[in-house]
Design a protein around this motif. Sequence first.
Motif, PDB file in Angstrom:
ATOM      1  N   THR A  73     -10.981 -31.926 -26.320  1.00 12.21           N
ATOM      2  CA  THR A  73     -11.759 -32.472 -26.700  1.00 12.21           C
ATOM      3  C   THR A  73     -12.114 -32.445 -24.961  1.00 12.21           C
ATOM      4  O   THR A  73     -13.087 -32.158 -24.234  1.00 12.21           O
ATOM      5  N   VAL A  74     -11.463 -33.441 -24.899  1.00 15.73           N
ATOM      6  CA  VAL A  74     -11.885 -34.121 -23.214  1.00 15.73           C
ATOM      7  C   VAL A  74     -11.634 -33.129 -22.055  1.00 15.73           C
ATOM      8  O   VAL A  74     -11.458 -33.038 -21.472  1.00 15.73           O
ATOM      9  N   ARG A  75     -10.362 -32.358 -22.834  1.00  8.50           N
ATOM     10  CA  ARG A  75      -9.560 -31.392 -21.290  1.00  8.50           C
ATOM     11  C   ARG A  75     -11.391 -30.633 -21.188  1.00  8.50           C
ATOM     12  O   ARG A  75     -11.680 -30.191 -20.121  1.00  8.50           O
ATOM     13  N   ARG A  76     -12.162 -30.107 -22.428  1.00  8.31           N
ATOM     14  CA  ARG A  76     -13.321 -29.373 -21.603  1.00  8.31           C
ATOM     15  C   ARG A  76     -14.426 -30.362 -21.103  1.00  8.31           C
ATOM     16  O   ARG A  76     -14.427 -29.414 -19.891  1.00  8.31           O
ATOM     17  N   ARG A  77     -14.416 -31.266 -21.085  1.00 10.90           N
ATOM     18  CA  ARG A  77     -15.698 -32.249 -20.430  1.00 10.90           C
ATOM     19  C   ARG A  77     -14.906 -32.745 -19.244  1.00 10.90           C
ATOM     20  O   ARG A  77     -15.106 -32.845 -18.097  1.00 10.90           O
ATOM     21  N   ARG A  78     -13.867 -32.314 -18.846  1.00 19.81           N
ATOM     22  CA  ARG A  78     -12.970 -32.374 -17.334  1.00 19.81           C
ATOM     23  C   ARG A  78     -12.596 -31.263 -16.453  1.00 19.81           C
ATOM     24  O   ARG A  78     -13.088 -31.386 -15.451  1.00 19.81           O
ATOM     25  N   GLU A  79     -12.930 -30.473 -17.040  1.00 21.29           N
ATOM     26  CA  GLU A  79     -13.365 -28.965 -16.293  1.00 21.29           C
ATOM     27  C   GLU A  79     -14.408 -29.746 -15.744  1.00 21.29           C
ATOM     28  O   GLU A  79     -14.976 -28.731 -14.713  1.00 21.29           O
ATOM     29  N   ASP A  80     -15.809 -30.395 -15.865  1.00 26.78           N
ATOM     30  CA  ASP A  80     -17.057 -30.434 -15.337  1.00 26.78           C
ATOM     31  C   ASP A  80     -17.764 -31.498 -14.715  1.00 26.78           C
ATOM     32  O   ASP A  80     -17.691 -32.232 -14.211  1.00 26.78           O
ATOM     33  N   TYR A  81     -15.403 -32.075 -13.812  1.00 26.63           N
ATOM     34  CA  TYR A  81     -15.922 -33.080 -13.661  1.00 26.63           C
ATOM     35  C   TYR A  81     -15.709 -33.058 -12.080  1.00 26.63           C
ATOM     36  O   TYR A  81     -15.845 -32.488 -11.726  1.00 26.63           O
ATOM     37  N   ILE A  82     -16.991 -34.567 -11.531  1.00 30.56           N
ATOM     38  CA  ILE A  82     -17.118 -34.085 -10.059  1.00 30.56           C
ATOM     39  C   ILE A  82     -16.456 -34.893  -8.980  1.00 30.56           C
ATOM     40  O   ILE A  82     -15.776 -35.677  -9.494  1.00 30.56           O
ATOM     41  N   GLY A  83     -15.992 -34.290  -8.226  1.00 27.83           N
ATOM     42  CA  GLY A  83     -14.828 -34.395  -7.656  1.00 27.83           C
ATOM     43  C   GLY A  83     -13.400 -34.490  -7.990  1.00 27.83           C
ATOM     44  O   GLY A  83     -13.390 -33.752  -9.706  1.00 27.83           O
ATOM     45  N   SER A  84     -12.431 -35.412  -7.769  1.00 30.02           N
ATOM     46  CA  SER A  84     -11.026 -35.552  -8.031  1.00 30.02           C
ATOM     47  C   SER A  84     -11.076 -36.070  -9.300  1.00 30.02           C
ATOM     48  O   SER A  84     -11.233 -37.081  -8.931  1.00 30.02           O
ATOM     49  N   TRP A  85     -10.249 -35.348 -10.153  1.00 29.73           N
ATOM     50  CA  TRP A  85     -10.095 -36.408 -11.477  1.00 29.73           C
ATOM     51  C   TRP A  85      -8.725 -37.360 -12.109  1.00 29.73           C
ATOM     52  O   TRP A  85      -7.668 -36.484 -11.202  1.00 29.73           O
ATOM     53  N   LEU A  86      -8.693 -38.973 -11.892  1.00 25.58           N
ATOM     54  CA  LEU A  86      -7.200 -38.933 -11.713  1.00 25.58           C
ATOM     55  C   LEU A  86      -7.642 -39.457 -13.029  1.00 25.58           C
ATOM     56  O   LEU A  86      -8.197 -39.678 -14.077  1.00 25.58           O
ATOM     57  N   PRO A  87      -6.026 -39.594 -14.321  1.00 21.36           N
ATOM     58  CA  PRO A  87      -6.006 -40.689 -14.756  1.00 21.36           C
ATOM     59  C   PRO A  87      -6.504 -41.727 -14.773  1.00 21.36           C
ATOM     60  O   PRO A  87      -6.551 -42.606 -13.758  1.00 21.36           O
TER      61      PRO A  87
END
Length: 303
Positions: A73-87
């Motif tokens: 579920t969260v992977r789909r949200r991370r695809e739309d993340y603004i800027g660089s995503w970090l854990p």
Amino acid sequence: MSEHGVGEPETFDTLRPLLFTIAYELLGSAADAEDVLQDSYLRWRDIDPAAVEHPRAYLIKIVTRQALNRLRTVRRRREDYIGSWLPEPIRTENDASHDVLLAESVSMAMLLVLETLTPTERAVFVLSEVFGHTHAEIADMIGKSAPAVRQIAHRARTHIQSRRKRFTPDTDTSRAVIARFLHTAQTGEVQPLMDLLAPDVVQISDGGGVVTAARHPITGAEQVAKFLLALSRNAMSGMHYEPATFNALPALMARSPETGALDSILLIETDGTRITALYAIRNPEKLQLADKTHLLDRAAQPT
């Protein structure tokens, strides 16, 4: 040894560090890992004790399946993340780095590589390489055959090995490098700062589109040095810096001198002599659990 306390809080609490570590390594988020543990505890609390022969294996299976569902579920949200995503960073005990395999497995560099795997590949790799489960055990956890798990494990291992960086545990030497780095960054001179940075150093900032942060990674000693000096003159000017340990790496917590509010966490990776990576987390959602220390474990056994 006879099993006891099945379905009771004591067994779950004893295994919590292990279960949290599994969930966090699968999700890269402390908040999501805590939610998975809460859901798993509710399932554990309601089971029939006679139905569970091995509580540890049962709980690992529940947590793994819950974490896999949430990861998809969260992977789909991370695809739309603004800027660089970090854990989401987790505050760890200093002694977490004594287990080098555990320390590497929760490092920012490794968690970012794990993000490039599919959810199933990630689960298989983590459970086999970090926690030492057999292919047959993992097959039961994720609902696949042992031969299928063996193929997935080989594919995931090859993928990780081609991308993983050499991991250097937190040491007194790296702490000394970081102390010089902090002092040098405040002097405003580019060359002394560049001398502390590896030629291929990378700076990654995560603001989540909520606060100001560099949208893309910055690479190279000169570019990173100029970025950091500009930051220290402007956005980070006057901040109070508090040393800490996050993800088994040395880190700096930047707080407002007026309110004490946490502005950001900077995790610092070194090769022992120079800084190789800087991970700046500014997204307020990822700072909510920053003051909670998380105990990590790879082999907890119920008492």
